[in-house]
Design a protein around this motif. Sequence first.
Motif, PDB file in Angstrom:
ATOM      1  N   CYS A  64       0.844  -1.189   0.000  1.00  0.00           N
ATOM      2  CA  CYS A  64       0.000   0.000   0.000  1.00  0.00           C
ATOM      3  C   CYS A  64       0.882   1.242   0.000  1.00  0.00           C
ATOM      4  CB  CYS A  64      -0.937   0.010   1.204  1.00  0.00           C
ATOM      5  SG  CYS A  64      -0.092  -0.059   2.797  1.00  0.00           S
ATOM      6  N   LEU A  65       0.242   2.402  -0.011  1.00  0.00           N
ATOM      7  CA  LEU A  65       0.971   3.658  -0.120  1.00  0.00           C
ATOM      8  C   LEU A  65       0.836   4.499   1.133  1.00  0.00           C
ATOM      9  CD1 LEU A  65      -0.125   4.683  -3.738  1.00  0.00           C
ATOM     10  CD2 LEU A  65       1.896   3.368  -3.061  1.00  0.00           C
ATOM     11  N   VAL A  66       1.930   5.092   1.551  1.00  0.00           N
ATOM     12  CA  VAL A  66       1.921   6.102   2.607  1.00  0.00           C
ATOM     13  C   VAL A  66       2.110   7.438   1.901  1.00  0.00           C
ATOM     14  CG1 VAL A  66       3.061   6.977   4.673  1.00  0.00           C
ATOM     15  CG2 VAL A  66       2.860   4.508   4.302  1.00  0.00           C
ATOM     16  N   LYS A  67       1.052   8.241   1.881  1.00  0.00           N
ATOM     17  CA  LYS A  67       1.070   9.480   1.107  1.00  0.00           C
ATOM     18  C   LYS A  67       0.980  10.696   2.023  1.00  0.00           C
ATOM     19  CE  LYS A  67      -1.044   9.539  -2.869  1.00  0.00           C
ATOM     20  NZ  LYS A  67      -2.076   9.471  -3.940  1.00  0.00           N
ATOM     21  N   PRO A  68       1.639  11.783   1.636  1.00  0.00           N
ATOM     22  CA  PRO A  68       1.609  12.989   2.463  1.00  0.00           C
ATOM     23  C   PRO A  68       0.310  13.762   2.311  1.00  0.00           C
ATOM     24  CG  PRO A  68       2.839  13.422   0.463  1.00  0.00           C
ATOM     25  CD  PRO A  68       2.480  11.953   0.444  1.00  0.00           C
ATOM     26  N   VAL A  69      -0.108  14.409   3.357  1.00  0.00           N
ATOM     27  CA  VAL A  69      -1.225  15.341   3.277  1.00  0.00           C
ATOM     28  C   VAL A  69      -0.756  16.623   2.583  1.00  0.00           C
ATOM     29  CG1 VAL A  69      -2.768  16.796   4.644  1.00  0.00           C
ATOM     30  CG2 VAL A  69      -2.445  14.396   5.259  1.00  0.00           C
ATOM     31  N   ASP A  70       0.460  17.046   2.919  1.00  0.00           N
ATOM     32  CA  ASP A  70       1.084  18.235   2.334  1.00  0.00           C
ATOM     33  C   ASP A  70       2.201  17.779   1.384  1.00  0.00           C
ATOM     34  OD1 ASP A  70       2.354  20.572   1.659  1.00  0.00           O
ATOM     35  OD2 ASP A  70       2.915  21.138   3.700  1.00  0.00           O
ATOM     36  N   SER A  71       1.870  17.632   0.107  1.00  0.00           N
ATOM     37  CA  SER A  71       2.825  17.081  -0.859  1.00  0.00           C
ATOM     38  C   SER A  71       4.090  17.920  -1.056  1.00  0.00           C
ATOM     39  CB  SER A  71       2.133  16.872  -2.210  1.00  0.00           C
ATOM     40  OG  SER A  71       1.209  15.812  -2.125  1.00  0.00           O
ATOM     41  N   LYS A  94       7.400  11.368  -3.927  1.00  0.00           N
ATOM     42  CA  LYS A  94       6.023  11.769  -3.708  1.00  0.00           C
ATOM     43  C   LYS A  94       5.325  10.954  -2.617  1.00  0.00           C
ATOM     44  CE  LYS A  94       3.577  12.820  -7.367  1.00  0.00           C
ATOM     45  NZ  LYS A  94       2.890  12.749  -8.689  1.00  0.00           N
ATOM     46  N   LEU A  95       5.873   9.755  -2.306  1.00  0.00           N
ATOM     47  CA  LEU A  95       5.218   8.875  -1.343  1.00  0.00           C
ATOM     48  C   LEU A  95       6.153   7.733  -0.959  1.00  0.00           C
ATOM     49  CD1 LEU A  95       4.561   6.296  -3.332  1.00  0.00           C
ATOM     50  CD2 LEU A  95       2.645   7.709  -4.038  1.00  0.00           C
ATOM     51  N   PHE A  96       5.702   6.918  -0.010  1.00  0.00           N
ATOM     52  CA  PHE A  96       6.404   5.685   0.359  1.00  0.00           C
ATOM     53  C   PHE A  96       5.518   4.501  -0.038  1.00  0.00           C
ATOM     54  CE2 PHE A  96       8.063   8.315   4.122  1.00  0.00           C
ATOM     55  CZ  PHE A  96       9.236   8.666   3.449  1.00  0.00           C
ATOM     56  N   LYS A  97       6.098   3.542  -0.727  1.00  0.00           N
ATOM     57  CA  LYS A  97       5.391   2.292  -1.000  1.00  0.00           C
ATOM     58  C   LYS A  97       5.884   1.260   0.002  1.00  0.00           C
ATOM     59  CE  LYS A  97       4.478  -1.215  -4.539  1.00  0.00           C
ATOM     60  NZ  LYS A  97       4.762  -1.674  -5.930  1.00  0.00           N
ATOM     61  N   VAL A  98       4.958   0.642   0.725  1.00  0.00           N
ATOM     62  CA  VAL A  98       5.351  -0.317   1.763  1.00  0.00           C
ATOM     63  C   VAL A  98       4.718  -1.678   1.477  1.00  0.00           C
ATOM     64  CG1 VAL A  98       5.690   1.452   3.513  1.00  0.00           C
ATOM     65  CG2 VAL A  98       3.442   0.406   3.267  1.00  0.00           C
ATOM     66  N   HIS A  99       5.445  -2.739   1.830  1.00  0.00           N
ATOM     67  CA  HIS A  99       5.023  -4.088   1.458  1.00  0.00           C
ATOM     68  C   HIS A  99       4.565  -4.933   2.635  1.00  0.00           C
ATOM     69  CE1 HIS A  99       7.640  -2.660  -1.782  1.00  0.00           C
ATOM     70  NE2 HIS A  99       6.905  -3.424  -2.577  1.00  0.00           N
ATOM     71  N   ASN A 100       4.792  -4.449   3.863  1.00  0.00           N
ATOM     72  CA  ASN A 100       4.400  -5.217   5.034  1.00  0.00           C
ATOM     73  C   ASN A 100       4.273  -4.293   6.247  1.00  0.00           C
ATOM     74  OD1 ASN A 100       7.163  -4.883   6.071  1.00  0.00           O
ATOM     75  ND2 ASN A 100       7.705  -6.455   4.549  1.00  0.00           N
ATOM     76  N   LYS A 101       3.891  -4.871   7.376  1.00  0.00           N
ATOM     77  CA  LYS A 101       3.655  -4.097   8.588  1.00  0.00           C
ATOM     78  C   LYS A 101       4.917  -3.388   9.059  1.00  0.00           C
ATOM     79  CE  LYS A 101       1.840  -4.626  13.295  1.00  0.00           C
ATOM     80  NZ  LYS A 101       1.244  -5.592  14.263  1.00  0.00           N
ATOM     81  N   GLU A 102       6.054  -4.073   8.975  1.00  0.00           N
ATOM     82  CA  GLU A 102       7.316  -3.490   9.426  1.00  0.00           C
ATOM     83  C   GLU A 102       7.690  -2.269   8.601  1.00  0.00           C
ATOM     84  OE1 GLU A 102       6.797  -6.752   8.888  1.00  0.00           O
ATOM     85  OE2 GLU A 102       6.651  -7.240  11.027  1.00  0.00           O
ATOM     86  N   GLU A 103       7.547  -2.366   7.287  1.00  0.00           N
ATOM     87  CA  GLU A 103       7.860  -1.228   6.413  1.00  0.00           C
ATOM     88  C   GLU A 103       6.891  -0.079   6.650  1.00  0.00           C
ATOM     89  OE1 GLU A 103       8.192  -2.248   2.317  1.00  0.00           O
ATOM     90  OE2 GLU A 103       9.791  -3.716   2.629  1.00  0.00           O
ATOM     91  N   LEU A 104       5.643  -0.404   6.926  1.00  0.00           N
ATOM     92  CA  LEU A 104       4.646   0.637   7.212  1.00  0.00           C
ATOM     93  C   LEU A 104       5.024   1.407   8.469  1.00  0.00           C
ATOM     94  CD1 LEU A 104       1.969   2.107   6.878  1.00  0.00           C
ATOM     95  CD2 LEU A 104       0.833   0.169   7.992  1.00  0.00           C
ATOM     96  N   GLN A 109      -3.040   4.459   1.851  1.00  0.00           N
ATOM     97  CA  GLN A 109      -3.988   4.359   0.750  1.00  0.00           C
ATOM     98  C   GLN A 109      -3.791   3.071  -0.050  1.00  0.00           C
ATOM     99  OE1 GLN A 109      -4.021   7.292  -2.791  1.00  0.00           O
ATOM    100  NE2 GLN A 109      -5.234   8.296  -1.201  1.00  0.00           N
ATOM    101  N   ARG A 110      -4.902   2.553  -0.559  1.00  0.00           N
ATOM    102  CA  ARG A 110      -4.852   1.365  -1.418  1.00  0.00           C
ATOM    103  C   ARG A 110      -4.230   1.695  -2.763  1.00  0.00           C
ATOM    104  NH1 ARG A 110      -8.180  -1.535  -5.361  1.00  0.00           N
ATOM    105  NH2 ARG A 110      -9.705   0.166  -5.475  1.00  0.00           N
ATOM    106  N   ILE A 111      -3.469   0.768  -3.293  1.00  0.00           N
ATOM    107  CA  ILE A 111      -2.906   0.922  -4.631  1.00  0.00           C
ATOM    108  C   ILE A 111      -3.953   0.476  -5.655  1.00  0.00           C
ATOM    109  CG2 ILE A 111      -1.140   0.148  -6.250  1.00  0.00           C
ATOM    110  CD1 ILE A 111       0.752  -0.241  -3.899  1.00  0.00           C
ATOM    111  N   ILE A 112      -4.325   1.366  -6.544  1.00  0.00           N
ATOM    112  CA  ILE A 112      -5.263   1.020  -7.612  1.00  0.00           C
ATOM    113  C   ILE A 112      -4.504   0.172  -8.629  1.00  0.00           C
ATOM    114  CG2 ILE A 112      -6.838   1.900  -9.373  1.00  0.00           C
ATOM    115  CD1 ILE A 112      -7.611   2.573  -6.482  1.00  0.00           C
ATOM    116  N   PRO A 113      -4.977  -1.031  -8.953  1.00  0.00           N
ATOM    117  CA  PRO A 113      -4.228  -1.901  -9.869  1.00  0.00           C
ATOM    118  C   PRO A 113      -4.149  -1.336 -11.284  1.00  0.00           C
ATOM    119  CG  PRO A 113      -6.398  -2.835  -9.390  1.00  0.00           C
ATOM    120  CD  PRO A 113      -6.214  -1.672  -8.460  1.00  0.00           C
ATOM    121  N   GLY A 114      -2.998  -1.551 -11.919  1.00  0.00           N
ATOM    122  CA  GLY A 114      -2.804  -1.077 -13.287  1.00  0.00           C
ATOM    123  C   GLY A 114      -1.421  -0.493 -13.473  1.00  0.00           C
TER     124      GLY A 114
END
Length: 397
Positions: free
Chosen positions: A155-162, A172-182, A199-204
């Motif tokens: 999933c994505l960790v995204k900033p409120v203030d970009s 622009k963001l952090f992509k994390v793959h598990n609880k530890e990375e989150l 945030q959920r990653i929209i597939p595509g």
Amino acid sequence: MNNKAVILGCNYYIGLSTIRCLGVHGIHTVAVDYTEKGAYGAKSKHCSERLIAPHYKKETKKFIRFLINYAREQSAQPVLIPCHDSYVEIIDEHLEELKKCYLIPQTEPGLYTKLMNKETLHQIAQEKGVNVPETVRVNEENFMEKVENNIKFPCLVKPVDSPTFVAKFRKKLFKVHNKEELIAALDRAKNASLEVIVQRIIPGFDDHMYTYDAYLNQDSKVTHWLTCQKYRQYPINFGASVYTGQKYVPELHEIGAKFFEEIGYKGFAEIEFKKDAETGQYYLIEINVRITNINQLLYKVGVNIPHITYQDLTGSPVAPKAIEEDTDVRFWCGYEDMYAIRDYIKTRQLSFQTILKSLLFKPKAYAIWDWKDPIPAFSNAGMITSKIFKRLIHFKK
């Protein structure tokens, strides 16, 4: 054309493109930066005047006073055009006092900031019935449980203030793959005093990213619009456009025009959408409330946003126009695309043959290069060469 156009931020190709789009119509352009270093956009032959102002963040009060004093010296109100999110934030914060001496499309203080802020943007979009990716706030009850069961990894960790986040982390963001990375990503944001959402990653793949680019007049009605499809970004998958084509997608106009008109927006804005590869639904990802990376593409296909803005605000609006066909023209930022191509091939997301075909057989709207205005490109090339040379020297040491 007594009204000058004051362009804030010319150390990137957005400012350069804005200057060119106005200069070709004989409009007096004023490039404003806080330093001469790196501001290659001001070296365009279409730049009429150059000003060095106090730093917009370090000396905000002095910066605003500088802009106001300059405007008061003119025979007619200048048009103010920011070319970076940080300038937009400052204008929004001081909108009421700046509008007394500058022509600015937006009339509602705070609206720019609400649309740039990921959390408030999502609230507004949901109220207007526009799809947004499923999101969890860090302070919600059962936060981790909701991430694991509803959002799911990765999933994505995204900033409120970009803008502040990008300035701090250069992404622009952090992509994390598990609880530890989150947890690690949340700690990084907390240590930087930055608010984030998950945030959920929209597939595509990246070619499922689209844009709706529109101009709304002072009655908050869309007068000009077109849609585009991204093909490559840098950083790959979650970055800025480096190779994008104009693509007619009428559904995006149906969603975007309704949204902008209902919230009373005025001026230019761009919605970035992602099409869900599984459901075909379009999700609003973010909104740019200033001239964007692909401005040169818009200009090449016949929608000159800086000129449309200028004419609308100075009382001579340009006739409405929409691009309702596929022109197949592609925006291309060659230097950044080289890094993107390297990473797409390395991760086996694109083949060399596919990339080569896109580079050879499509008409281009170049980010920086222009045969009729080459000096900015030479200046930028010199900067890049200098950076590479410094890295080589550092590496040898």
